[in-house]
Every structure is written in structure tokens, then in C-alpha cells.
Motif scaffolding. Structure first.
Motif, PDB file in Angstrom:
ATOM      1  N   MET A  34     113.922 102.709-118.942  1.00 35.94           N
ATOM      2  CA  MET A  34     113.786 102.116-120.273  1.00 35.94           C
ATOM      3  C   MET A  34     112.300 101.878-120.490  1.00 35.94           C
ATOM      4  SD  MET A  34     116.782 101.556-121.761  1.00 35.94           S
ATOM      5  CE  MET A  34     116.460 100.226-122.922  1.00 35.94           C
ATOM      6  N   GLY A  35     111.821 102.236-121.655  1.00 32.52           N
ATOM      7  CA  GLY A  35     110.394 102.109-121.904  1.00 32.52           C
ATOM      8  C   GLY A  35     110.088 101.436-123.220  1.00 32.52           C
ATOM      9  N   TRP A  36     108.870 100.938-123.311  1.00 36.90           N
ATOM     10  CA  TRP A  36     108.309 100.438-124.564  1.00 36.90           C
ATOM     11  C   TRP A  36     107.087 101.273-124.899  1.00 36.90           C
ATOM     12  CZ3 TRP A  36     110.341  96.921-127.868  1.00 36.90           C
ATOM     13  CH2 TRP A  36     111.345  96.076-127.395  1.00 36.90           C
ATOM     14  N   PHE A  37     107.024 101.724-126.118  1.00 35.27           N
ATOM     15  CA  PHE A  37     105.872 102.442-126.653  1.00 35.27           C
ATOM     16  C   PHE A  37     105.411 101.729-127.910  1.00 35.27           C
ATOM     17  CE2 PHE A  37     105.690 106.480-124.278  1.00 35.27           C
ATOM     18  CZ  PHE A  37     106.861 106.375-123.550  1.00 35.27           C
ATOM     19  N   LYS A  43      97.304 106.440-135.365  1.00 29.07           N
ATOM     20  CA  LYS A  43      97.132 106.735-133.938  1.00 29.07           C
ATOM     21  C   LYS A  43      98.399 107.327-133.362  1.00 29.07           C
ATOM     22  CE  LYS A  43      93.591 103.257-132.973  1.00 29.07           C
ATOM     23  NZ  LYS A  43      93.160 102.177-132.055  1.00 29.07           N
ATOM     24  N   GLU A  44      98.248 107.956-132.209  1.00 24.79           N
ATOM     25  CA  GLU A  44      99.394 108.535-131.532  1.00 24.79           C
ATOM     26  C   GLU A  44     100.219 107.435-130.856  1.00 24.79           C
ATOM     27  OE1 GLU A  44      97.535 112.941-130.436  1.00 24.79           O
ATOM     28  OE2 GLU A  44      98.140 111.561-128.855  1.00 24.79           O
ATOM     29  N   ARG A  45     101.475 107.766-130.593  1.00 26.44           N
ATOM     30  CA  ARG A  45     102.334 106.825-129.892  1.00 26.44           C
ATOM     31  C   ARG A  45     101.814 106.640-128.464  1.00 26.44           C
ATOM     32  NH1 ARG A  45     108.649 106.908-131.188  1.00 26.44           N
ATOM     33  NH2 ARG A  45     107.618 106.794-133.220  1.00 26.44           N
ATOM     34  N   GLU A  46     101.735 105.387-128.036  1.00 27.14           N
ATOM     35  CA  GLU A  46     101.112 105.032-126.764  1.00 27.14           C
ATOM     36  C   GLU A  46     102.133 104.395-125.823  1.00 27.14           C
ATOM     37  OE1 GLU A  46      97.520 102.026-125.190  1.00 27.14           O
ATOM     38  OE2 GLU A  46      98.318 101.868-127.209  1.00 27.14           O
ATOM     39  N   PHE A  47     102.101 104.791-124.567  1.00 30.41           N
ATOM     40  CA  PHE A  47     102.949 104.183-123.554  1.00 30.41           C
ATOM     41  C   PHE A  47     102.493 102.752-123.291  1.00 30.41           C
ATOM     42  CE2 PHE A  47     105.535 103.540-119.974  1.00 30.41           C
ATOM     43  CZ  PHE A  47     104.748 103.021-118.958  1.00 30.41           C
ATOM     44  N   VAL A  48     103.451 101.821-123.261  1.00 30.29           N
ATOM     45  CA  VAL A  48     103.152 100.418-122.990  1.00 30.29           C
ATOM     46  C   VAL A  48     103.688 100.008-121.621  1.00 30.29           C
ATOM     47  CG1 VAL A  48     103.551  98.041-123.741  1.00 30.29           C
ATOM     48  CG2 VAL A  48     103.139  99.834-125.445  1.00 30.29           C
ATOM     49  N   ALA A  49     104.984 100.193-121.415  1.00 27.27           N
ATOM     50  CA  ALA A  49     105.602  99.754-120.164  1.00 27.27           C
ATOM     51  C   ALA A  49     106.926 100.461-119.978  1.00 27.27           C
ATOM     52  CB  ALA A  49     105.819  98.241-120.166  1.00 27.27           C
ATOM     53  N   ALA A  50     107.344 100.564-118.720  1.00 26.08           N
ATOM     54  CA  ALA A  50     108.645 101.162-118.415  1.00 26.08           C
ATOM     55  C   ALA A  50     109.284 100.426-117.250  1.00 26.08           C
ATOM     56  CB  ALA A  50     108.506 102.644-118.074  1.00 26.08           C
ATOM     57  N   LEU A  51     110.606 100.456-117.247  1.00 21.79           N
ATOM     58  CA  LEU A  51     111.386  99.868-116.167  1.00 21.79           C
ATOM     59  C   LEU A  51     112.288 100.959-115.606  1.00 21.79           C
ATOM     60  CD1 LEU A  51     112.039  97.132-114.770  1.00 21.79           C
ATOM     61  CD2 LEU A  51     113.965  96.948-116.347  1.00 21.79           C
ATOM     62  N   TYR A  95     108.275 100.328-130.070  1.00 19.17           N
ATOM     63  CA  TYR A  95     109.557 101.030-129.968  1.00 19.17           C
ATOM     64  C   TYR A  95     110.114 100.907-128.558  1.00 19.17           C
ATOM     65  CZ  TYR A  95     108.094 103.368-134.284  1.00 19.17           C
ATOM     66  OH  TYR A  95     107.693 103.644-135.565  1.00 19.17           O
ATOM     67  N   CYS A  96     111.392 100.670-128.493  1.00 20.58           N
ATOM     68  CA  CYS A  96     112.131 100.708-127.240  1.00 20.58           C
ATOM     69  C   CYS A  96     112.724 102.100-127.097  1.00 20.58           C
ATOM     70  CB  CYS A  96     113.221  99.642-127.281  1.00 20.58           C
ATOM     71  SG  CYS A  96     114.345  99.656-125.898  1.00 20.58           S
ATOM     72  N   SER A 101     114.413 111.340-117.884  1.00 22.34           N
ATOM     73  CA  SER A 101     113.323 112.099-117.259  1.00 22.34           C
ATOM     74  C   SER A 101     112.499 111.220-116.334  1.00 22.34           C
ATOM     75  CB  SER A 101     112.427 112.689-118.348  1.00 22.34           C
ATOM     76  OG  SER A 101     111.286 113.293-117.774  1.00 22.34           O
ATOM     77  N   ARG A 102     111.925 111.845-115.317  1.00 22.90           N
ATOM     78  CA  ARG A 102     111.033 111.115-114.396  1.00 22.90           C
ATOM     79  C   ARG A 102     109.647 110.895-115.003  1.00 22.90           C
ATOM     80  NH1 ARG A 102     116.077 111.132-112.890  1.00 22.90           N
ATOM     81  NH2 ARG A 102     116.428 110.843-110.647  1.00 22.90           N
ATOM     82  N   THR A 103     109.374 111.535-116.128  1.00 26.61           N
ATOM     83  CA  THR A 103     108.075 111.360-116.788  1.00 26.61           C
ATOM     84  C   THR A 103     108.128 110.153-117.707  1.00 26.61           C
ATOM     85  OG1 THR A 103     108.742 112.941-118.487  1.00 26.61           O
ATOM     86  CG2 THR A 103     107.457 113.784-116.632  1.00 26.61           C
ATOM     87  N   TRP A 104     108.240 108.992-117.116  1.00 24.46           N
ATOM     88  CA  TRP A 104     108.463 107.755-117.852  1.00 24.46           C
ATOM     89  C   TRP A 104     107.263 107.353-118.707  1.00 24.46           C
ATOM     90  CZ3 TRP A 104     104.511 105.050-115.867  1.00 24.46           C
ATOM     91  CH2 TRP A 104     104.154 105.297-114.536  1.00 24.46           C
ATOM     92  N   TRP A 105     106.089 107.916-118.462  1.00 25.73           N
ATOM     93  CA  TRP A 105     104.892 107.562-119.197  1.00 25.73           C
ATOM     94  C   TRP A 105     104.719 108.417-120.457  1.00 25.73           C
ATOM     95  CZ3 TRP A 105     105.278 110.261-114.765  1.00 25.73           C
ATOM     96  CH2 TRP A 105     104.745 111.542-114.740  1.00 25.73           C
ATOM     97  N   LEU A 106     105.558 109.404-120.641  1.00 28.27           N
ATOM     98  CA  LEU A 106     105.474 110.291-121.792  1.00 28.27           C
ATOM     99  C   LEU A 106     106.611 110.008-122.775  1.00 28.27           C
ATOM    100  CD1 LEU A 106     104.727 113.689-120.026  1.00 28.27           C
ATOM    101  CD2 LEU A 106     103.093 112.160-121.123  1.00 28.27           C
ATOM    102  N   SER A 107     106.288 109.996-124.050  1.00 29.42           N
ATOM    103  CA  SER A 107     107.332 109.774-125.038  1.00 29.42           C
ATOM    104  C   SER A 107     108.369 110.895-125.017  1.00 29.42           C
ATOM    105  CB  SER A 107     106.729 109.644-126.439  1.00 29.42           C
ATOM    106  OG  SER A 107     106.023 110.814-126.795  1.00 29.42           O
ATOM    107  N   THR A 108     107.960 112.085-124.601  1.00 28.92           N
ATOM    108  CA  THR A 108     108.898 113.212-124.511  1.00 28.92           C
ATOM    109  C   THR A 108     109.915 113.030-123.391  1.00 28.92           C
ATOM    110  OG1 THR A 108     107.257 114.366-123.181  1.00 28.92           O
ATOM    111  CG2 THR A 108     107.323 114.898-125.534  1.00 28.92           C
ATOM    112  N   GLY A 109     109.696 112.058-122.527  1.00 26.15           N
ATOM    113  CA  GLY A 109     110.644 111.787-121.460  1.00 26.15           C
ATOM    114  C   GLY A 109     111.824 110.933-121.886  1.00 26.15           C
ATOM    115  N   TYR A 110     111.856 110.545-123.153  1.00 24.83           N
ATOM    116  CA  TYR A 110     112.898 109.657-123.663  1.00 24.83           C
ATOM    117  C   TYR A 110     113.649 110.350-124.800  1.00 24.83           C
ATOM    118  CZ  TYR A 110     110.359 106.163-121.006  1.00 24.83           C
ATOM    119  OH  TYR A 110     109.746 105.462-119.995  1.00 24.83           O
ATOM    120  N   ASN A 111     114.958 110.192-124.823  1.00 27.61           N
ATOM    121  CA  ASN A 111     115.752 110.846-125.857  1.00 27.61           C
ATOM    122  C   ASN A 111     116.502 109.875-126.757  1.00 27.61           C
ATOM    123  OD1 ASN A 111     117.629 109.968-124.045  1.00 27.61           O
ATOM    124  ND2 ASN A 111     118.361 111.989-123.455  1.00 27.61           N
TER     125      ASN A 111
END
Length: 123
Positions: A34-37, A43-51, A95-96, A101-111
Motif C-alpha cells: 500500500m502506498g501514498w503518492f 509536477k509529476e506524481r511523487e512517491f511518499v511512502a509505502a507499506l 493519493y492512496c 508489484s515489487r516496484t513499490w516506489w513507482l506509481s506504475t507498480g500500483y493498479n
């Protein structure tokens, strides 16, 4: 399909705190992460945090590390983002998201994405 609903945004002065919550519509929801962006105007969407869900391992973006904390509340079935020592540059739509995906730091890793909640920090 599971839905994510964010809450807790608002306006605060610099140095203040806010707590965001993300509630999945299904209690048995168990993604890989689960991530927060966040996305500020222009500006582009930025990674904030992930669990990392099953191991409860936390990950943070460089700009928020040490000020923000992501956590999972099993009682409320939410993923929360505690934001302390807020700065004007933290102003954005937050955004939550959930993904496998294991690429938790990328917005493309979330669906799966929530609708976003606004955070405004004034100086």
C-alpha cells in the motif's frame, strides 16, 4: 474491484501535523504494498511512502523521511499517513494506492488508486 477511500486532508500552517487515512472497501484486502503518492500542480506524481503489507515494512521518499510515518490500523482497517513538521512544499493532492508489484516506489507498480485528498500547508 476493491475501492480505496482517502480522508483527513485539509489546511495547516507550516510546522503543523495532519493524519491521512486510506480505507479499502474490502476488509480481507491484502496487496503486496500500500502506498501514498502526492502530486502538486504542474509536477509529476511523487512517491511518499509505502507499506509492504504482510511484513509491515515501511518505505519512504527522501523528502519526507523522518517527518512522515505510514502505518496499518487493523482495528479501523486503514492505512494511515501521519505527517509531522509539514512544509509549504508538502502542499499537494495525496493519493492512496495498492498494488502487487515489487516496484513499490513507482506509481506504475500500483493498479488501484483512491480519489485523492488535498493537503495545503501555508507559510
Amino acid at each position: 474491484q476493491v475501492r480505496l477511500v482517502e480522508s483527513g486532508g485539509g489546511s495547516v500552517q507550516a510546522g503543523g501535523s495532519l493524519r491521512l487515512s486510506c480505507a479499502p472497501s474490502e476488509r480481507t484486502f491484502s496487496p503486496y504494498a500500500m502506498g501514498w503518492f502526492r502530486q502538486a500542480p504542474g509536477k509529476e506524481r511523487e512517491f511518499v511512502a509505502a507499506l509492504i503489507w504482510n511484513v509491515r515494512s515501511e518505505r519512504y521518499g527522501d523528502s519526507v523521511r523522518g517527518r512522515f510515518t505510514i502505518s496499518r490500523d487493523n482495528t479501523k482497517n486503514t492505512v494511515d499517513l501521519q505527517m509531522n513538521f509539514l512544509r509549504p512544499e508538502d502542499t499537494a493532492v495525496y493519493y492512496c494506492a495498492a498494488g502487487e508489484s515489487r516496484t513499490w516506489w513507482l506509481s506504475t507498480g500500483y493498479n488501484t488508486w483512491g480519489q485523492g485528498t488535498h493537503v495545503t500547508v501555508s507559510s
